[in-house]
Scaffold this motif. Structure first.
Motif, PDB file in Angstrom:
ATOM      1  N   UNK A 609      16.494 -31.860  -3.650  1.00 37.56           N
ATOM      2  CA  UNK A 609      15.872 -31.764  -4.972  1.00 37.56           C
ATOM      3  C   UNK A 609      16.283 -30.456  -5.608  1.00 37.56           C
ATOM      4  N   UNK A 610      16.292 -30.454  -6.914  1.00 43.66           N
ATOM      5  CA  UNK A 610      16.592 -29.239  -7.660  1.00 43.66           C
ATOM      6  C   UNK A 610      15.845 -29.236  -8.976  1.00 43.66           C
ATOM      7  N   UNK A 611      15.333 -28.084  -9.359  1.00 47.81           N
ATOM      8  CA  UNK A 611      14.606 -27.949 -10.618  1.00 47.81           C
ATOM      9  C   UNK A 611      15.125 -26.741 -11.373  1.00 47.81           C
ATOM     10  N   UNK A 612      15.197 -26.873 -12.682  1.00 46.05           N
ATOM     11  CA  UNK A 612      15.556 -25.741 -13.519  1.00 46.05           C
ATOM     12  C   UNK A 612      17.039 -25.667 -13.814  1.00 46.05           C
ATOM     13  N   UNK A 613      17.370 -24.784 -14.755  1.00 44.58           N
ATOM     14  CA  UNK A 613      18.751 -24.598 -15.187  1.00 44.58           C
ATOM     15  C   UNK A 613      18.882 -23.185 -15.741  1.00 44.58           C
ATOM     16  N   UNK A 614      20.048 -22.527 -15.544  1.00 47.68           N
ATOM     17  CA  UNK A 614      20.211 -21.154 -16.037  1.00 47.68           C
ATOM     18  C   UNK A 614      20.031 -21.009 -17.541  1.00 47.68           C
ATOM     19  N   UNK A 615      20.299 -22.078 -18.288  1.00 41.92           N
ATOM     20  CA  UNK A 615      20.216 -21.998 -19.739  1.00 41.92           C
ATOM     21  C   UNK A 615      18.905 -22.536 -20.293  1.00 41.92           C
ATOM     22  N   UNK A 616      17.966 -22.860 -19.401  1.00 40.65           N
ATOM     23  CA  UNK A 616      16.690 -23.431 -19.840  1.00 40.65           C
ATOM     24  C   UNK A 616      15.559 -22.659 -19.175  1.00 40.65           C
ATOM     25  N   UNK A 617      14.685 -22.068 -19.972  1.00 40.27           N
ATOM     26  CA  UNK A 617      13.578 -21.273 -19.435  1.00 40.27           C
ATOM     27  C   UNK A 617      12.416 -22.124 -18.962  1.00 40.27           C
ATOM     28  N   UNK A 618      12.563 -23.425 -18.939  1.00 35.83           N
ATOM     29  CA  UNK A 618      11.514 -24.333 -18.487  1.00 35.83           C
ATOM     30  C   UNK A 618      12.008 -25.080 -17.240  1.00 35.83           C
ATOM     31  N   UNK A 619      11.283 -25.083 -16.134  1.00 36.54           N
ATOM     32  CA  UNK A 619       9.928 -24.547 -15.968  1.00 36.54           C
ATOM     33  C   UNK A 619       9.896 -23.064 -15.569  1.00 36.54           C
ATOM     34  N   UNK A 620      11.047 -22.499 -15.188  1.00 35.72           N
ATOM     35  CA  UNK A 620      11.040 -21.119 -14.701  1.00 35.72           C
ATOM     36  C   UNK A 620      11.611 -20.196 -15.772  1.00 35.72           C
ATOM     37  N   UNK A 621      10.813 -19.256 -16.267  1.00 41.16           N
ATOM     38  CA  UNK A 621      11.300 -18.390 -17.341  1.00 41.16           C
ATOM     39  C   UNK A 621      12.354 -17.403 -16.877  1.00 41.16           C
ATOM     40  N   UNK A 622      12.413 -17.139 -15.595  1.00 38.55           N
ATOM     41  CA  UNK A 622      13.373 -16.173 -15.057  1.00 38.55           C
ATOM     42  C   UNK A 622      13.606 -16.540 -13.592  1.00 38.55           C
ATOM     43  N   UNK A 623      13.995 -15.583 -12.792  1.00 37.34           N
ATOM     44  CA  UNK A 623      14.319 -15.866 -11.397  1.00 37.34           C
ATOM     45  C   UNK A 623      13.137 -16.420 -10.610  1.00 37.34           C
ATOM     46  N   UNK A 624      13.466 -17.275  -9.642  1.00 39.21           N
ATOM     47  CA  UNK A 624      12.495 -17.674  -8.633  1.00 39.21           C
ATOM     48  C   UNK A 624      12.537 -16.610  -7.548  1.00 39.21           C
ATOM     49  N   UNK A 625      11.442 -15.902  -7.380  1.00 33.30           N
ATOM     50  CA  UNK A 625      11.420 -14.697  -6.550  1.00 33.30           C
ATOM     51  C   UNK A 625      10.596 -14.832  -5.277  1.00 33.30           C
ATOM     52  N   UNK A 626       9.888 -15.938  -5.090  1.00 30.97           N
ATOM     53  CA  UNK A 626       9.079 -16.101  -3.877  1.00 30.97           C
ATOM     54  C   UNK A 626       8.939 -17.582  -3.555  1.00 30.97           C
ATOM     55  N   UNK A 627       8.961 -17.903  -2.255  1.00 27.64           N
ATOM     56  CA  UNK A 627       8.839 -19.279  -1.795  1.00 27.64           C
ATOM     57  C   UNK A 627       8.056 -19.296  -0.488  1.00 27.64           C
ATOM     58  N   UNK A 628       7.255 -20.342  -0.270  1.00 28.90           N
ATOM     59  CA  UNK A 628       6.541 -20.484   1.005  1.00 28.90           C
ATOM     60  C   UNK A 628       6.201 -21.953   1.228  1.00 28.90           C
ATOM     61  N   UNK A 629       6.494 -22.455   2.434  1.00 26.98           N
ATOM     62  CA  UNK A 629       6.123 -23.815   2.822  1.00 26.98           C
ATOM     63  C   UNK A 629       4.721 -23.808   3.409  1.00 26.98           C
ATOM     64  N   UNK A 630       3.981 -24.897   3.171  1.00 30.64           N
ATOM     65  CA  UNK A 630       2.692 -25.064   3.841  1.00 30.64           C
ATOM     66  C   UNK A 630       2.953 -25.310   5.325  1.00 30.64           C
TER      67      UNK A 630
END
Length: 837
Positions: A609-630
């Motif tokens: 799966x992949x979400x987001x695009x460098x030229x689109x601020x939706x859903x992420x306005x900038x870098x994804x800086x943190x991730x954690x699995x349950x």
């Protein structure tokens, strides 16, 4: 984790560029001054990069204050921080010598242009928005900005620049790269072999090791480990037990009595060989690796070959002894292995009744230059004697299970310790309350005495109003004392009930601890019986040193040259007694009852799966800086945000591959760290807004804020029982928090280095700390006393990871070298930046 406040690398470097219409019109020197700002300031101080939290894309941002100093004070260049830094009047000098975009120091002429522009009022005409251009990654700059390790300590995901490699631990082999097949440079449209267009600043591995998450510029990707697949079931109905011998196109089921059945592997059709083949029970049979030819040695020592399609049969003759192994090299050419030597036999017409044969050539198996050895090795790359099963390790699943059981026993013991502490604390509270009750009882006695005495006085002088008032006051005091006693009694009752409940919980935990310890001990004893030792092993052709094994528990594992598991099928091939590589990750698994299965054991990872695009601020306005699995790997939390504007948390569901919940204002600045509690019920987040927060994991409902840091909270880590949270900050401190009360238990200042990460060590009251420019250290959480130091040369350490049992530590930083140690400081790994795709 990285120190996001002051050190950003760019991969396909994102550079903010001011369009020409943004330059001031009028005085031409103003345009020149703005060009200087564009080329030497905005490249690092833009919305995307925000070095030191400074953005210089607009006039309003230039007029802002930083650390109580004006960046630009119109009409006063000498008081403007931008000019002071650029003119080298104050430290640090800007642009720095080691900047990532190649900006050179300002010349005297440029400094004068900048001063004149500020003194003229810092004129700036509003024009087009800042545009982003994406530049290729410099080949010599591949820092590690994030590291994640599988809980069992056998695998790590390492972000080298904008490419994530999956590394096996401790061997250090890069088993694959996470490459998005559709990734292109947004500016040029050229295809990119990478994980993301920008440096990957966040990676995470699920507890089951089946998923990896990566965060890039305005994008997130989920990767899934390629799963083993049972391709099909084949075989025959056999009246007697036996064993499968498999070739490239055909297989033979050889029964214990020497009879056999031939089948076509693709169609599963049974062949009817020449009666001479069936004339005697078999001793051995061998298939040509690619041709439909089989060599057979009967138990009467007759050696022959048979073409499975044409039916051509050639008898080579009678051997003087049965061979250990036979190999068919052609329709009338056979080699045998016996007593450490290879012998070759060729077909010839016999001129007399005797068909006894002698070898045409003989060679020692170690004579690699001998033509016979060379020819055999070319035809059978894996012809060498079988792998020594006694030297093979236990099934990796057994090792993982044992480590898990031991860890569970340790955690259970820790929970008992914590529960006993709760009982003791409650008992101390009860003791204090009972002491308080005794004091209050004394107050009631005194109050009753005061009432009685006042009433006697009033009886003697019933009309005396002051005495009557004294009686009322004494009675009121008595009632107050009685109320206090009543409340104390209620508290005592409640505390006794609490103690009873805590003792019940403690006893339950003790039972659970005993059961966990017994499970660990029993399993360890079971391993000693050999149930998880391999029973079958086979070398995989074309991949030197790799092999597949089947153990007595019915697990099939594909191992690399260091006997480390690459992929595995658990418990699904019980009673298998033969194993053969069919090439292309396909394996034949044979059973003694005549049945067989073909399994595909692929390696590597697929983009799920992949979400987001460098030229689109939706859903992420900038870098994804943190991730954690349950903990159960069903959910993933994603942290992002817009520097100095917002901090966002998203809840991603792995079953649907969708964001199911989002918090746009979880923090007031970027979310830079996330961690689930061990039971998965709560989530901790750390932000660039200096706050740590606790949330309900399933709903992202806010619970509490942990406030006390004065800079970015770069990491959050739960202790093993979920009662405490460890936070590390760029303010050089770590803090230990009581999660239920949100109170600080300890604040430990570790010096003048910014802290990029701190994580609890398994069940111990210890932590591993990455302080930007210092060695990685293991310390006590009680007093920060240092236990070990793990040397990282001059590396600026960004990311650290530790396995679930606290035995292996990984670290990576600006030099791009992945280092690993055992917790006792024994080095197990030093992997320089590998050759990337």
């Amino acid at each position: 984790m990285i120190a996001k406040q002051n050190f950003y690398f760019l991969s396909l470097v994102i550079i903010g560029t001011l369009s020409p219409t943004s330059f001031a019109e009028g005085n031409p020197d103003d345009a020149k001054a703005l060009a200087i700002i564009k080329s030497k300031c905005v490249a690092c101080h833009n919305t995307t990069t925000a070095e030191s939290d400074i953005i210089l894309e607009t006039r309003e941002q230039l007029l802002a204050a930083h650390n109580e100093k004006s960046l630009v004070a119109p009409g006063k260049h000498a008081e403007s921080l931008v000019w002071q830094l650029a003119s080298r009047k104050v430290e640090p000098v800007m642009p720095p010598a080691d900047n990532d975009v190649g900006a050179t120091p300002l010349t005297d002429e440029e400094i004068a242009l900048l001063a004149g522009w500020i003194d003229r009022g810092a004129v700036w005409s509003q024009g087009d928005a800042v545009a982003m251009k994406f530049r290729d990654l410099p080949a010599d700059k591949l820092p590690i900005q994030s590291v994640a390790m599988q809980p069992d300590g056998t695998r790590a995901a390492v972000a080298w620049g904008n490419r994530v490699g999956v590394v096996r631990i401790p061997g250090g082999e890069v088993e694959g790269w996470l490459l998005d097949p559709k990734l292109t440079n947004p500016t040029t449209g050229a295809a990119i072999k990478a994980t993301d267009v920008d440096f990957v600043q966040a990676v995470a591995i699920s507890n089951d090791g089946q998923h990896i998450a990566t965060g890039g510029f305005r994008s997130f990707r989920l990767w899934k480990k390629k799963a083993p697949e049972k391709e099909k079931q084949v075989g025959i109905e056999s009246p007697a037990p036996g064993k499968w011998i498999v070739g490239g196109t055909h297989a033979a089921f050889v029964r214990d009595d020497g009879s056999f059945t031939l089948i076509d592997v693709q169609s599963n059709a049974v062949l009817n060989p020449n009666t001479l083949v069936l004339g005697q029970p078999l001793h051995q049979i061998s298939f040509h690796p690619t041709e439909p030819i089989v060599a057979i040695c009967r138990k009467d020592q007759i050696l022959l070959t048979y073409h499975l399609q044409s039916g051509e049969l050639k008898v080579l003759g009678k051997l003087n002894a049965l061979p250990e192994q036979i190999f068919v090299l052609g329709i009338g050419d056979v080699a045998i292995l016996r007593a450490g030597n290879l012998e070759s036999y060729q077909y010839k017409n016999f001129e007399n009744p005797s068909i006894d044969i002698a070898p045409a050539a003989t060679a020692g198996v170690a004579d690699a230059a001998n033509p016979l050895v060379t020819a055999l090795t070319a035809a059978y790359p894996d012809w060498r004697p079988a792998v020594d099963l006694a030297a093979m390790p236990n099934s990796p699943y057994a090792d993982w299970d044992l480590a898990t059981l031991q860890w569970q026993a340790q955690i259970a013991a820790r929970k008992v310790q914590s529960a006993e502490g709760d009982v003791k604390a409650a008992q101390e509270e009860l003791k204090g309350e009972e002491t308080n009750k005794q004091t209050l009882d004394g107050e009631v006695t005194k109050g009753q005495t005061a009432v009685d005495e006042a009433k006697k006085e009033l009886a003697a002088k019933p009309e005396d109003m002051p005495i009557a008032e004294k009686v009322k006051k004494a009675e009121a005091g008595l009632e107050t004392a009685k109320d206090a006693v009543k409340r104390a009694d209620e508290r005592i009752v409640a505390l006794k009930e609490k103690i009873t409940g805590l003792e019940t919980v403690t006893n339950q935990m003790k039972q659970a601890s005993e059961q966990a310890q017994k499970a660990s001990t029993d399993f360890q004893a079971q391993l000693g019986t050999g149930v998880s030792k391999p029973t079958i092993a086979a070398a995989e052709r074309g991949r030197s040193g790799w092999k597949a094994i089947v153990d007595q528990s019915g697990s099939l594992s594909l191992l690399d040259g260091a006997n480390q598991t690459v992929t595995a099928v658990r418990g699904q091939v019980k009673d298998a007694n033969s194993l053969k590589s069919l090439g292309n990750d396909r394996w034949w698994i044979g059973f003694g009852n005549g049945k067989a299965e073909i399994w595909k054991l692929p390696t590597g990872w697929d983009l799920a799966a992949g979400l987001g695009s460098p030229l689109d601020a939706n859903p992420f306005p900038d870098r994804v800086t943190a991730l954690a699995f349950s903990p159960d790997a069903s959910k993933l939390v994603i942290g992002s945000g817009e520097p100095s504007r917002s901090g966002m948390i998203y809840l991603f569901d792995l079953a649907s591959n969708q964001i199911v919940k989002s918090l746009p204002d979880a923090h007031s600045d970027v979310v830079v760290s996330l961690a689930y509690s061990p039971d998965g019920a709560q989530l901790a987040s750390g932000g660039a807004d200096r706050m740590a927060k606790i949330w309900k994991a399933d709903s992202l409902e806010f619970i509490k804020t942990l406030e006390g840091h004065t800079h970015h909270v770069n990491s959050v880590s739960w202790n093993c029982d979920g009662r405490q949270l460890l936070t590390a900050s760029a303010d050089t401190t770590v803090k230990v928090w009581n999660v239920s009360t949100a109170q600080q238990i300890k604040t430990l200042d570790l010096g003048d280095a910014e802290l990029n990460a701190a994580v609890f060590v398994a069940q111990a009251d210890q932590m591993v700390v990455a302080a930007s420019t210092q060695p990685v250290t293991r310390r006590n959480t009680s007093d920060a006393g240092q236990q070990n130091a793990y040397a990282c040369d001059s590396d600026y350490t960004f990311g650290i990871a530790i396995d679930r049992t606290g035995q292996r530590i990984l670290a990576g930083g600006s030099q791009g070298t992945l280092r690993g140690w055992k917790v006792d400081q024994t080095a197990i790994l030093k992997l320089a930046t590998p050759t990337v795709p």
